[in-house]
Enzyme design. Structure first.
Site, PDB file in Angstrom:
ATOM      1  N   LYS A 200       0.824  -1.215   0.000  1.00  0.00           N
ATOM      2  CA  LYS A 200       0.000   0.000   0.000  1.00  0.00           C
ATOM      3  C   LYS A 200       0.856   1.262   0.000  1.00  0.00           C
ATOM      4  O   LYS A 200       2.048   1.235   0.309  1.00  0.00           O
ATOM      5  CB  LYS A 200      -0.919  -0.004   1.230  1.00  0.00           C
ATOM      6  CG  LYS A 200      -1.959  -1.107   1.185  1.00  0.00           C
ATOM      7  CD  LYS A 200      -2.973  -0.854   0.098  1.00  0.00           C
ATOM      8  CE  LYS A 200      -4.135  -1.817   0.117  1.00  0.00           C
ATOM      9  NZ  LYS A 200      -3.820  -3.200  -0.234  1.00  0.00           N
TER      10      LYS A 200
HETATM   11  N1  T4K Z   1      -9.821  -4.305   1.388  1.00  0.00           N
HETATM   12  C1  T4K Z   1      -9.306  -4.037   0.184  1.00  0.00           C
HETATM   13  C2  T4K Z   1     -10.143  -3.266  -0.798  1.00  0.00           C
HETATM   14  C3  T4K Z   1      -8.012  -4.451  -0.141  1.00  0.00           C
HETATM   15  O1  T4K Z   1      -7.503  -4.200  -1.367  1.00  0.00           O
HETATM   16  C4  T4K Z   1      -7.268  -5.173   0.819  1.00  0.00           C
HETATM   17  C5  T4K Z   1      -5.933  -5.634   0.512  1.00  0.00           C
HETATM   18  C6  T4K Z   1      -7.843  -5.413   2.078  1.00  0.00           C
HETATM   19  C7  T4K Z   1      -9.136  -4.963   2.323  1.00  0.00           C
HETATM   20  C8  T4K Z   1      -7.124  -6.164   3.150  1.00  0.00           C
HETATM   21  O2  T4K Z   1      -5.974  -5.457   3.597  1.00  0.00           O
HETATM   22  P1  T4K Z   1      -4.827  -6.281   4.438  1.00  0.00           P
HETATM   23  O3  T4K Z   1      -5.490  -7.223   5.365  1.00  0.00           O
HETATM   24  O4  T4K Z   1      -3.938  -6.966   3.423  1.00  0.00           O
HETATM   25  O5  T4K Z   1      -4.130  -5.155   5.195  1.00  0.00           O
HETATM   26  C9  T4K Z   1      -2.191  -7.629  -2.262  1.00  0.00           C
HETATM   27  C10 T4K Z   1      -2.113  -7.279  -0.787  1.00  0.00           C
HETATM   28  O6  T4K Z   1      -1.623  -8.396  -0.039  1.00  0.00           O
HETATM   29  C11 T4K Z   1      -3.424  -6.832  -0.204  1.00  0.00           C
HETATM   30  O7  T4K Z   1      -3.125  -6.165   1.014  1.00  0.00           O
HETATM   31  C12 T4K Z   1      -4.121  -5.839  -1.121  1.00  0.00           C
HETATM   32  N2  T4K Z   1      -5.429  -5.468  -0.642  1.00  0.00           N
HETATM   33  C13 T4K Z   1      -4.258  -6.432  -2.509  1.00  0.00           C
HETATM   34  C14 T4K Z   1      -4.918  -5.466  -3.464  1.00  0.00           C
HETATM   35  O8  T4K Z   1      -2.945  -6.695  -3.005  1.00  0.00           O
HETATM   36  P2  T4K Z   1      -2.091  -9.867  -3.574  1.00  0.00           P
HETATM   37  O9  T4K Z   1      -2.681 -11.220  -3.335  1.00  0.00           O
HETATM   38  O10 T4K Z   1      -2.275  -9.251  -4.911  1.00  0.00           O
HETATM   39  O11 T4K Z   1      -0.548  -9.845  -3.144  1.00  0.00           O
HETATM   40  P3  T4K Z   1       0.747 -10.436  -3.878  1.00  0.00           P
HETATM   41  O12 T4K Z   1       1.538 -11.185  -2.869  1.00  0.00           O
HETATM   42  O13 T4K Z   1       0.350 -11.144  -5.126  1.00  0.00           O
HETATM   43  O14 T4K Z   1       1.558  -9.114  -4.201  1.00  0.00           O
HETATM   44  C15 T4K Z   1       1.130  -8.201  -5.178  1.00  0.00           C
HETATM   45  C16 T4K Z   1       2.339  -7.638  -5.899  1.00  0.00           C
HETATM   46  O15 T4K Z   1       3.160  -6.904  -5.007  1.00  0.00           O
HETATM   47  C17 T4K Z   1       3.218  -8.712  -6.512  1.00  0.00           C
HETATM   48  O16 T4K Z   1       3.557  -8.312  -7.822  1.00  0.00           O
HETATM   49  C18 T4K Z   1       4.465  -8.726  -5.633  1.00  0.00           C
HETATM   50  C19 T4K Z   1       4.512  -7.331  -5.053  1.00  0.00           C
HETATM   51  N3  T4K Z   1       5.082  -7.299  -3.707  1.00  0.00           N
HETATM   52  C20 T4K Z   1       4.355  -7.824  -2.684  1.00  0.00           C
HETATM   53  C21 T4K Z   1       4.842  -7.793  -1.414  1.00  0.00           C
HETATM   54  C22 T4K Z   1       4.073  -8.392  -0.264  1.00  0.00           C
HETATM   55  C23 T4K Z   1       6.303  -6.734  -3.496  1.00  0.00           C
HETATM   56  O17 T4K Z   1       6.957  -6.267  -4.438  1.00  0.00           O
HETATM   57  N4  T4K Z   1       6.811  -6.685  -2.216  1.00  0.00           N
HETATM   58  C24 T4K Z   1       6.129  -7.187  -1.147  1.00  0.00           C
HETATM   59  O18 T4K Z   1       6.596  -7.095   0.006  1.00  0.00           O
HETATM   60  O19 T4K Z   1      -2.712  -8.914  -2.447  1.00  0.00           O
END
Ligand code: T4K
Length: 409
Positions: A200
């Site tokens: 974020k």
């Molecule tokens: N409500 C809404 C509308 C939301 O969008 C979200 C979360 C929530 C509630 C819940 O918030 P939290 O409980 O998570 O605080 C990611 C995030 O994990 C998630 O927080 C976020 N929304 C969502 C939109 O995106 P994924 O499943 O797409 O994550 P992931 O692991 O595939 O990573 C996305 C991209 O970011 C990848 O290309 C890799 C990159 N990345 C990821 C991380 C963790 C990095 O470059 N470095 C990192 O440290 O959910």
């Protein structure tokens, strides 16, 4: 730069980027400030349980949101659960389906039923008229989502909530620092929830926060987040542990320090994407109201397959082959995934389904340079302007045939 379809990595060309670029890369911070804060916490041997850094973080977030109370939590999903529990919602909760699964899962986790409602196609957020039509005697609350940081129709939803006596909350996971009619997101409805996940615009490694002007609700949430200690009236569930640690707060504060600069960088990125992708038929970068404050944390493009001849999923596929890790935020929509898809009553949300099938999030954030965007746009332009030819060639290459399904990335 790529000039012809044969230059694309999908067809054997070199990937445009040697290393992956991402939508969710953590933004740059001043590391020395983070390390100073962490050292201070270690020196003082206070690492969690309503520590001074968490309290400072809460004050700064409450200030940004323009409200009296902020309760920082370990993440936003648990914050949503705390809020639903503290507000004693029951039965059905109306929400959009075009959101991250967390919004719906948080409600379902507490045994309530998310009722998905269609969106206003111009904003991607809840359509207040559709919400009104979805209210039943079992409805206890409405959860709006400020999708991609663009605020919901807050006035209409607040009026509807007042008329029906329903509680109104907002999932503001994407919307820290944004405004609606000049008022800060965080100050709408009965309470709002921010996410400070690593991906974020402001990150606390993992983190969330509930902001509200309802002092009693804030007290209940704070107690429930700490095992239900000091509750004025007991909770059937007792309570949980949802506290933010001092390490997370140290990161959150340091990320807040960087936030104005990150938002400026994001705005420049957004404007560059708009310029570079202007005049590509069938492709648009979603609008952001220039009269409001915005964090520009997501750059979302909408692709029209009928005009470009290029399916959205093939665009994602070919970008990923170039090491551009584009995301389909949010597709499939919540009502199209389990455990919601196979509920007894089939749900059809035409605006949600249409928009969800057309959107792609492109890399932005403070680690993305002007040159990166130039190269991403070069690929997108080439693909979208030669979409039909590209799609036919891909089908031929993959042997998928005309009706072949593009693998999900
Ligand atoms: N409500 C809404 C509308 C939301 O969008 C979200 C979360 C929530 C509630 C819940 O918030 P939290 O409980 O998570 O605080 C990611 C995030 O994990 C998630 O927080 C976020 N929304 C969502 C939109 O995106 P994924 O499943 O797409 O994550 P992931 O692991 O595939 O990573 C996305 C991209 O970011 C990848 O290309 C890799 C990159 N990345 C990821 C991380 C963790 C990095 O470059 N470095 C990192 O440290 O959910």
């Amino acid at each position: 730069m790529k000039r012809d379809l044969g230059d694309l990595a999908l067809f054997g060309g070199h990937a445009s980027f040697l290393q992956q670029i991402h939508v969710g890369r953590p933004n740059r911070i001043e590391r020395s400030r983070l390390f100073d804060r962490l050292s201070w916490a270690l020196d003082n041997q206070w690492l969690t349980n309503n520590g001074p850094l968490a309290r400072e973080f809460e004050e700064r977030v409450a200030d940004l949101a323009g409200v009296r109370n902020c309760v920082a939590t370990c993440n936003a999903t648990v914050a949503l659960q705390l809020l639903v529990h503290a507000a004693e919602l029951t039965g059905e909760v109306i929400m959009p389906s075009l959101t991250f699964a967390a919004t719906a899962h948080a409600v379902r986790w507490l045994g309530l039923e998310p009722v998905f409602c269609d969106i206003d196609p111009r904003t991607g957020c809840l359509d207040p008229a559709a919400v009104a039509a979805a209210v039943t005697p079992r409805t206890s609350g409405i959860f709006g989502v400020h999708l991609w940081g663009r605020p919901c129709a807050v006035d209409a939803l607040e009026k509807l909530a007042a008329d029906t006596g329903l509680r109104l909350f907002f999932d503001a996971a994407h919307a820290i620092g944004c405004t609606s009619q000049g008022r800060p997101v965080g100050s709408f409805g009965d309470a709002e929830v921010f996410s400070f996940h690593a991906t974020k615009v402001v990150n606390a490694f993992e983190g969330g926060a509930i902001v509200t002007d309802d002092d009693d609700l804030a007290h209940r949430i704070r107690s429930l987040a700490n095992f239900g200690f000091n509750l004025r009236t007991p909770s059937a569930a007792g309570g949980t542990n949802a506290k933010m640690s001092e390490a997370s707060a140290a990161m959150g504060l340091t990320s807040l320090d960087a936030f104005p600069e990150v938002a400026r960088h994001n705005r420049d990125n957004y404007e560059q994407y708009r310029r570079e992708l202007a005049r590509v038929p069938g492709l648009s970068v979603i609008d952001i109201d220039p009269d409001e404050r915005h964090n520009y944390q997501y750059v979302i493009i909408e692709i029209d397959e009928e005009i470009t001849g290029l399916p959205r999923d093939l665009l994602v596929e070919l970008l990923r082959a170039e090491n551009v890790v584009a995301q389909r935020y949010f597709s499939p929509a919540c009502h199209q995934i389990e455990p919601y898809r196979s509920r007894q009553e089939a749900v059809h949300l035409p605006h949600t389904e249409r928009l969800s099938a057309r959107v792609v999030a492109l890399p932005t954030g403070s680690t993305i340079s002007r040159e990166d965007i130039r190269r991403v746009c070069n690929i997108v332009r080439l693909a979208a302007t030669r979409g039909s030819e590209l799609t036919a060639r891909w089908h031929q290459q993959s042997g998928a045939g005309e009706q072949g399904v593009v693998p999900a990335g």
